[in-house]
Motif scaffolding. Structure first.
Motif, PDB file in Angstrom:
ATOM      1  N   THR A  49       0.797  -1.224   0.000  1.00 39.48           N
ATOM      2  CA  THR A  49       0.000   0.000   0.000  1.00 39.48           C
ATOM      3  C   THR A  49       0.830   1.275   0.000  1.00 39.48           C
ATOM      4  OG1 THR A  49      -0.085   0.002   2.397  1.00 39.48           O
ATOM      5  CG2 THR A  49      -1.876  -1.129   1.244  1.00 39.48           C
ATOM      6  N   ALA A  50       2.118   1.224   0.236  1.00 35.09           N
ATOM      7  CA  ALA A  50       2.875   2.461   0.397  1.00 35.09           C
ATOM      8  C   ALA A  50       4.309   2.301  -0.086  1.00 35.09           C
ATOM      9  CB  ALA A  50       2.833   2.886   1.870  1.00 35.09           C
ATOM     10  N   CYS A  51       5.181   3.173   0.398  1.00 35.08           N
ATOM     11  CA  CYS A  51       6.548   3.273  -0.095  1.00 35.08           C
ATOM     12  C   CYS A  51       7.389   2.031   0.168  1.00 35.08           C
ATOM     13  CB  CYS A  51       7.223   4.496   0.501  1.00 35.08           C
ATOM     14  SG  CYS A  51       7.083   4.620   2.285  1.00 35.08           S
ATOM     15  N   GLY A  88       3.513  -1.736   4.138  1.00 31.11           N
ATOM     16  CA  GLY A  88       3.201  -0.323   4.201  1.00 31.11           C
ATOM     17  C   GLY A  88       2.013   0.011   5.086  1.00 31.11           C
ATOM     18  N   THR A  89       1.549   1.253   4.953  1.00 31.20           N
ATOM     19  CA  THR A  89       0.488   1.808   5.776  1.00 31.20           C
ATOM     20  C   THR A  89      -0.859   1.182   5.450  1.00 31.20           C
ATOM     21  OG1 THR A  89       1.684   3.896   5.619  1.00 31.20           O
ATOM     22  CG2 THR A  89      -0.522   3.977   6.529  1.00 31.20           C
ATOM     23  N   THR A  91      -4.846   1.882   6.183  1.00 34.49           N
ATOM     24  CA  THR A  91      -5.789   2.857   6.718  1.00 34.49           C
ATOM     25  C   THR A  91      -7.006   2.130   7.290  1.00 34.49           C
ATOM     26  OG1 THR A  91      -6.931   3.088   4.609  1.00 34.49           O
ATOM     27  CG2 THR A  91      -5.064   4.574   5.028  1.00 34.49           C
ATOM     28  N   CYS A 117       5.125   1.079   9.420  1.00 30.23           N
ATOM     29  CA  CYS A 117       3.718   1.454   9.281  1.00 30.23           C
ATOM     30  C   CYS A 117       2.789   0.259   9.464  1.00 30.23           C
ATOM     31  CB  CYS A 117       3.473   2.101   7.924  1.00 30.23           C
ATOM     32  SG  CYS A 117       4.265   3.713   7.770  1.00 30.23           S
ATOM     33  N   TYR A 124       2.554   8.065  11.326  1.00 33.09           N
ATOM     34  CA  TYR A 124       1.199   8.598  11.165  1.00 33.09           C
ATOM     35  C   TYR A 124       0.449   8.409  12.482  1.00 33.09           C
ATOM     36  CZ  TYR A 124       2.364   8.151   6.247  1.00 33.09           C
ATOM     37  OH  TYR A 124       2.980   8.238   5.033  1.00 33.09           O
ATOM     38  N   THR A 129      -5.311   6.131  10.242  1.00 33.56           N
ATOM     39  CA  THR A 129      -4.288   5.092  10.099  1.00 33.56           C
ATOM     40  C   THR A 129      -4.454   4.021  11.171  1.00 33.56           C
ATOM     41  OG1 THR A 129      -2.770   6.750   9.242  1.00 33.56           O
ATOM     42  CG2 THR A 129      -1.811   4.679   9.950  1.00 33.56           C
TER      43      THR A 129
END
Length: 179
Positions: A49-51, A88-89, A91, A117, A124, A129
């Motif tokens: 989901t993220a970097c 990743g993060t 939500t 994350c 976050y 999150t």
């Protein structure tokens, strides 16, 4: 002059059955053999989901070569995967989706929290999150870092392999599923 030492001669089985068993058969317990096979046949489902996804992509490159661990080919169907790598993060809106994907996976299944994350919510600190995926699904291995280095991910994968090999592989009485 030094006395010449001859290496000992190997003891050979004299009867036909013992000679055949010595060269062709490996004796082990069934749960150990199943654990060894599962250890080297992990099919990951990347929930990226993220970097951290960029670091995940580098695992298949030649310096790291995740294929050596039997976990190269990602499966993008939860019914074909046995390891979900949450990368990743996550939500609050994605949390029910992650839980549904986890529930669709067949047993045995494992979870790896990839990065700060996924493990704790990272930096976050807000209402959108999820502060760690272990609030909705059980986690087997945490890989620290923001983003984690590929070496750290391989260490986490090896820790998971040790856990898989050490787990009990025999069915429970009255249960048809292997745990």
């Amino acid at each position: 002059m030094a006395k010449r030492i001859h290496p000992p001669k190997p003891r050979l089985a004299t009867s036909g059955e013992q000679a055949l068993l010595g060269d062709a058969v490996v004796l082990t317990r069934l749960d150990k053999a199943i654990g060894w096979a599962r250890k080297y046949s992990i099919f990951p489902y990347p929930f990226a989901t993220a970097c951290c996804a960029m670091e995940y992509m580098s695992l298949s490159m030649s310096p790291y070569d995740i294929d050596r661990f039997g976990a190269l080919l990602p499966r993008f169907s939860p019914r074909q995967a046995d390891l979900i790598m949450v990368i990743g993060t996550v939500t609050m809106r994605q949390a029910p989706i992650l839980k549904r994907v986890y529930e669709q996976m067949a047993e045995p299944k494992w979870v790896m929290a990839f990065g700060a994350c996924a493990s704790t919510g990272g930096f976050y600190d807000n209402y959108t999150t999820l502060p760690g995926i272990d609030m909705i699904i059980p986690v087997d291995v945490y890989v620290p870092g923001c983003p984690p280095r590929p070496e750290g991910v391989l260490d986490g994968l090896m820790a998971l392999q040790r856990k898989i090999q050490a787990s009990k592989q025999t069915p429970v009485a009255g249960d048809t599923a292997v745990r």
